[in-house]
Enzyme design. Structure first.
Site, PDB file in Angstrom:
ATOM      1  N   ASP A 176      48.456  33.926  36.784  1.00  0.00           N
ATOM      2  CA  ASP A 176      49.586  34.214  37.655  1.00  0.00           C
ATOM      3  C   ASP A 176      50.836  33.449  37.218  1.00  0.00           C
ATOM      4  O   ASP A 176      50.742  32.311  36.756  1.00  0.00           O
ATOM      5  CB  ASP A 176      49.235  33.815  39.090  1.00  0.00           C
ATOM      6  CG  ASP A 176      50.201  34.389  40.103  1.00  0.00           C
ATOM      7  OD1 ASP A 176      50.808  35.436  39.809  1.00  0.00           O
ATOM      8  OD2 ASP A 176      50.345  33.786  41.172  1.00  0.00           O
ATOM      9  N   HIS A 203      55.174  38.684  30.407  1.00  0.00           N
ATOM     10  CA  HIS A 203      53.842  39.224  30.143  1.00  0.00           C
ATOM     11  C   HIS A 203      53.436  39.011  28.680  1.00  0.00           C
ATOM     12  O   HIS A 203      52.267  38.753  28.381  1.00  0.00           O
ATOM     13  CB  HIS A 203      53.799  40.705  30.506  1.00  0.00           C
ATOM     14  CG  HIS A 203      53.947  40.961  31.977  1.00  0.00           C
ATOM     15  ND1 HIS A 203      53.187  40.306  32.923  1.00  0.00           N
ATOM     16  CD2 HIS A 203      54.766  41.807  32.670  1.00  0.00           C
ATOM     17  CE1 HIS A 203      53.522  40.728  34.129  1.00  0.00           C
ATOM     18  NE2 HIS A 203      54.485  41.638  34.000  1.00  0.00           N
ATOM     19  N   LEU A 239      30.649  34.708  23.203  1.00  0.00           N
ATOM     20  CA  LEU A 239      31.401  34.614  24.452  1.00  0.00           C
ATOM     21  C   LEU A 239      31.565  36.012  25.022  1.00  0.00           C
ATOM     22  O   LEU A 239      31.814  36.963  24.283  1.00  0.00           O
ATOM     23  CB  LEU A 239      32.774  33.965  24.230  1.00  0.00           C
ATOM     24  CG  LEU A 239      33.664  33.801  25.475  1.00  0.00           C
ATOM     25  CD1 LEU A 239      34.451  32.494  25.390  1.00  0.00           C
ATOM     26  CD2 LEU A 239      34.646  34.965  25.612  1.00  0.00           C
TER      27      LEU A 239
END
Length: 226
Positions: free
Chosen positions: A2, A19, A113
């Site tokens: 955020d 972004h 992962l």
């Protein structure tokens, strides 16, 4: 993840720049997670509520998601990263839906992962769709109501494909102190870490601070520990 928009606004930059910076931060977190032996990293990239944002921003994000997946296919393979996109994919552009499925298939055997990318995701919807699937089995006589358990519901959630569906640690950036409809079922006993740092500025020192905080906590899961 955020704070991208506020990071950009503070620098008098367009939201898209925030972004882009957020994407760079994610790449660094992914690199560190691989290096430090993190097994599962789930990132909240776009919520179901984010569709209400200005169209120009939504369109840019959809384009960015597609570019991120396309540009990193080679890295996912080299680093043995498995990618899973969770959320209501029916709302995504067809090209992004197709690419996400291709990347998931190409990386499904990778095990270093697991990267879960939540796009058009809602924790409430996740639980509701699990209940809908189970209710169909009850409707067709394949399951009795009393046979519905927590583990059965968990098996129908979108994170059920991983060995580790319950986050040990949930990190929220940008000073907001709420879950915002993210992994509501899965995070019942997650440790929470809130930081004022905007996501694009979240780097190695911040990640170390979050992990160090987690290591100092005593996890009781509702029990008394003496």
């Amino acid at each position: 993840m955020d704070g991208n928009s506020r990071w950009a606004k503070a620098r008098d930059l367009p939201t898209s720049a925030g972004h882009e910076a957020g994407y760079r931060a994610l790449r660094e977190m992914l690199r560190l997670s691989c290096a430090w032996g993190i097994r599962v990293l789930t990132v909240f990239a776009f919520s179901s509520e984010n569709w209400l944002r200005p169209k120009v921003e939504v369109d840019f994000l959809m384009m960015l998601f597609e570019r991120v997946l396309r540009d990193n296919i080679g890295d996912f393979s080299r680093e043995c990263i498995r990618v899973c996109v969770i959320g209501d994919s029916s709302k995504l552009p067809i090209s992004l839906q197709k690419l996400a499925k291709e990347v998931e298939e190409m990386t499904r055997n990778n095990s270093r992962l697991e990267l879960f990318v939540a796009v058009s995701y809602s924790g409430r919807r996740d639980i509701a769709q699990a209940c809908q699937k189970i209710s169909q089995n009850v409707k067709h006589g394949l399951l009795e109501p009393e046979e519905i358990t927590e583990s059965l519901i968990a098996q129908e959630l979108e994170t059920s494909s991983t060995e580790f569906p319950y986050p040990d640690l949930l990190i929220r950036t940008s000073g907001e102190a709420r879950l915002s409809n993210f992994l509501l079922w899965q995070s019942a006993y997650s440790e929470l870490f809130f930081t004022e740092t905007y996501w694009p500025d979240f780097g190695e020192a911040d990640y170390v601070e979050a992990l160090s905080s987690f290591q100092k906590r005593q996890r009781r899961f509702g029990q008394h520990i003496t």
